[in-house]
Design a protein around this motif. Structure first.
Motif, PDB file in Angstrom:
ATOM      1  N   ASN A  52       0.812  -1.212   0.000  1.00 58.64           N
ATOM      2  CA  ASN A  52       0.000   0.000   0.000  1.00 58.64           C
ATOM      3  C   ASN A  52       0.845   1.262   0.000  1.00 58.64           C
ATOM      4  OD1 ASN A  52      -2.170  -1.714   0.205  1.00 58.64           O
ATOM      5  ND2 ASN A  52      -2.221  -1.602   2.439  1.00 58.64           N
ATOM      6  N   SER A  53       2.142   1.091   0.090  1.00 60.65           N
ATOM      7  CA  SER A  53       3.037   2.235   0.202  1.00 60.65           C
ATOM      8  C   SER A  53       3.220   2.930  -1.140  1.00 60.65           C
ATOM      9  CB  SER A  53       4.395   1.765   0.728  1.00 60.65           C
ATOM     10  OG  SER A  53       5.304   2.823   0.739  1.00 60.65           O
ATOM     11  N   THR A  54       3.427   4.234  -1.080  1.00 62.26           N
ATOM     12  CA  THR A  54       3.718   4.998  -2.288  1.00 62.26           C
ATOM     13  C   THR A  54       5.207   5.265  -2.393  1.00 62.26           C
ATOM     14  OG1 THR A  54       3.352   7.065  -1.099  1.00 62.26           O
ATOM     15  CG2 THR A  54       1.465   6.110  -2.288  1.00 62.26           C
ATOM     16  N   ALA A  55       6.006   4.606  -1.563  1.00 56.10           N
ATOM     17  CA  ALA A  55       7.450   4.830  -1.563  1.00 56.10           C
ATOM     18  C   ALA A  55       8.058   4.355  -2.878  1.00 56.10           C
ATOM     19  CB  ALA A  55       8.090   4.084  -0.404  1.00 56.10           C
ATOM     20  N   THR A  56       9.043   5.080  -3.316  1.00 56.67           N
ATOM     21  CA  THR A  56       9.710   4.728  -4.561  1.00 56.67           C
ATOM     22  C   THR A  56      11.174   4.394  -4.335  1.00 56.67           C
ATOM     23  OG1 THR A  56      10.222   7.056  -4.970  1.00 56.67           O
ATOM     24  CG2 THR A  56       8.190   6.170  -5.938  1.00 56.67           C
ATOM     25  N   THR A  57      11.602   4.350  -3.097  1.00 55.47           N
ATOM     26  CA  THR A  57      13.001   4.075  -2.824  1.00 55.47           C
ATOM     27  C   THR A  57      13.251   2.580  -2.746  1.00 55.47           C
ATOM     28  OG1 THR A  57      12.672   4.157  -0.447  1.00 55.47           O
ATOM     29  CG2 THR A  57      13.270   6.220  -1.525  1.00 55.47           C
ATOM     30  N   THR A  58      14.515   2.219  -2.835  1.00 61.54           N
ATOM     31  CA  THR A  58      14.916   0.818  -2.767  1.00 61.54           C
ATOM     32  C   THR A  58      14.581   0.218  -1.422  1.00 61.54           C
ATOM     33  OG1 THR A  58      16.722   1.302  -4.254  1.00 61.54           O
ATOM     34  CG2 THR A  58      16.893  -0.711  -2.987  1.00 61.54           C
ATOM     35  N   THR A  59      14.821   0.955  -0.370  1.00 64.77           N
ATOM     36  CA  THR A  59      14.568   0.434   0.968  1.00 64.77           C
ATOM     37  C   THR A  59      13.114   0.599   1.377  1.00 64.77           C
ATOM     38  OG1 THR A  59      15.308   2.527   1.924  1.00 64.77           O
ATOM     39  CG2 THR A  59      16.937   0.772   1.740  1.00 64.77           C
ATOM     40  N   ASN A  60      12.311   1.241   0.563  1.00 66.78           N
ATOM     41  CA  ASN A  60      10.850   1.315   0.716  1.00 66.78           C
ATOM     42  C   ASN A  60      10.408   1.902   2.059  1.00 66.78           C
ATOM     43  OD1 ASN A  60       8.444   1.002  -0.605  1.00 66.78           O
ATOM     44  ND2 ASN A  60       8.056  -1.024   0.239  1.00 66.78           N
ATOM     45  N   ASN A  61      11.198   2.807   2.606  1.00 68.30           N
ATOM     46  CA  ASN A  61      10.852   3.462   3.873  1.00 68.30           C
ATOM     47  C   ASN A  61      10.483   2.467   4.968  1.00 68.30           C
ATOM     48  OD1 ASN A  61      11.227   6.067   2.766  1.00 68.30           O
ATOM     49  ND2 ASN A  61       9.209   5.937   1.841  1.00 68.30           N
ATOM     50  N   PHE A  62      11.229   1.386   5.055  1.00 67.48           N
ATOM     51  CA  PHE A  62      10.880   0.330   6.000  1.00 67.48           C
ATOM     52  C   PHE A  62      10.994   0.774   7.451  1.00 67.48           C
ATOM     53  CE2 PHE A  62      15.435  -0.225   5.813  1.00 67.48           C
ATOM     54  CZ  PHE A  62      15.780  -0.583   7.106  1.00 67.48           C
ATOM     55  N   ILE A  63      11.783   1.795   7.732  1.00 67.13           N
ATOM     56  CA  ILE A  63      11.967   2.233   9.110  1.00 67.13           C
ATOM     57  C   ILE A  63      10.651   2.728   9.701  1.00 67.13           C
ATOM     58  CG2 ILE A  63      13.127   3.916  10.590  1.00 67.13           C
ATOM     59  CD1 ILE A  63      15.508   3.701   8.685  1.00 67.13           C
ATOM     60  N   SER A  64       9.878   3.450   8.916  1.00 65.69           N
ATOM     61  CA  SER A  64       8.608   3.975   9.415  1.00 65.69           C
ATOM     62  C   SER A  64       7.444   3.006   9.203  1.00 65.69           C
ATOM     63  CB  SER A  64       8.294   5.310   8.762  1.00 65.69           C
ATOM     64  OG  SER A  64       8.227   5.147   7.359  1.00 65.69           O
ATOM     65  N   SER A  65       7.729   1.840   8.652  1.00 62.82           N
ATOM     66  CA  SER A  65       6.686   0.855   8.398  1.00 62.82           C
ATOM     67  C   SER A  65       6.107   0.331   9.704  1.00 62.82           C
ATOM     68  CB  SER A  65       7.257  -0.313   7.594  1.00 62.82           C
ATOM     69  OG  SER A  65       6.326  -1.352   7.528  1.00 62.82           O
ATOM     70  N   THR A  66       4.799   0.231   9.759  1.00 62.20           N
ATOM     71  CA  THR A  66       4.145  -0.309  10.948  1.00 62.20           C
ATOM     72  C   THR A  66       3.943  -1.813  10.829  1.00 62.20           C
ATOM     73  OG1 THR A  66       1.993   0.172   9.980  1.00 62.20           O
ATOM     74  CG2 THR A  66       2.934   1.833  11.476  1.00 62.20           C
ATOM     75  N   GLY A  67       4.164  -2.381   9.652  1.00 58.61           N
ATOM     76  CA  GLY A  67       3.929  -3.802   9.442  1.00 58.61           C
ATOM     77  C   GLY A  67       5.101  -4.690   9.798  1.00 58.61           C
ATOM     78  N   LEU A  68       6.243  -4.100  10.107  1.00 59.67           N
ATOM     79  CA  LEU A  68       7.430  -4.884  10.425  1.00 59.67           C
ATOM     80  C   LEU A  68       7.761  -4.794  11.905  1.00 59.67           C
ATOM     81  CD1 LEU A  68       9.785  -3.965   7.454  1.00 59.67           C
ATOM     82  CD2 LEU A  68       8.664  -6.147   7.842  1.00 59.67           C
ATOM     83  N   SER A  69       8.226  -5.891  12.449  1.00 63.89           N
ATOM     84  CA  SER A  69       8.655  -5.888  13.850  1.00 63.89           C
ATOM     85  C   SER A  69      10.016  -5.218  13.952  1.00 63.89           C
ATOM     86  CB  SER A  69       8.742  -7.315  14.375  1.00 63.89           C
ATOM     87  OG  SER A  69       9.809  -7.998  13.741  1.00 63.89           O
ATOM     88  N   LEU A  70      10.390  -4.857  15.161  1.00 69.13           N
ATOM     89  CA  LEU A  70      11.696  -4.247  15.395  1.00 69.13           C
ATOM     90  C   LEU A  70      12.819  -5.191  14.971  1.00 69.13           C
ATOM     91  CD1 LEU A  70      13.390  -1.911  16.464  1.00 69.13           C
ATOM     92  CD2 LEU A  70      13.235  -2.948  18.739  1.00 69.13           C
TER      93      LEU A  70
END
Length: 135
Positions: A52-70
């Motif tokens: 659902n992300s509109t990110a276009t970067t390689t790392t896909n803004n994973f730091i601010s992602s709420t779907g990933l655990s720490l």
């Protein structure tokens, strides 16, 4: 073939053996970097919010992602660090893969840095401090 069908630990062991046999061989470091890059990409694709992300970067803004655990975020940062180091070693030992290594190295580095921008505290610069003192 081996990377796709073997456990990650077995692949790491094979790369370790190859690096011990020829530590100054550019190709070993380049393919290891690509393997880390593949692990990073597969981790990003496993993020349920990435679809659902509109990110276009390689790392896909994973730091601010709420779907990933720490733990997943820390593992992805480790993959980024390892990939960057392996690409740098590849460039150190040769130039056969310079066009792939350098562009991928810069892309990962800059995309990750851009993902960190929202989390960096800005401090007032000297000129803005002077302006505050004048008012």
């Amino acid at each position: 073939y081996s990377e796709q069908n073997s456990p990650h630990e077995a692949v790491f062991e094979m790369y370790k053996q190859a690096q011990e046999a020829a530590p100054h061989w550019e190709e070993t470091h380049f393919y290891l970097a690509q393997f880390y890059d593949t692990l990073l990409s597969s981790s990003i694709e496993s993020d349920p919010t990435a679809l659902n992300s509109t990110a276009t970067t390689t790392t896909n803004n994973f730091i601010s992602s709420t779907g990933l655990s720490l733990d997943n975020k820390l593992r992805m940062m480790e993959y980024i660090r390892l990939a960057i180091n392996a690409y740098c070693r590849s460039l150190r030992y040769g130039c056969e893969f310079i066009y792939q290594s350098l562009t991928r190295l810069l892309t990962i580095w800059l995309d990750f840095a851009s993902d960190l921008v929202p989390f960096i505290k800005t401090t007032p610069t000297n000129s803005s401090r002077k302006q505050q003192n004048l008012t």
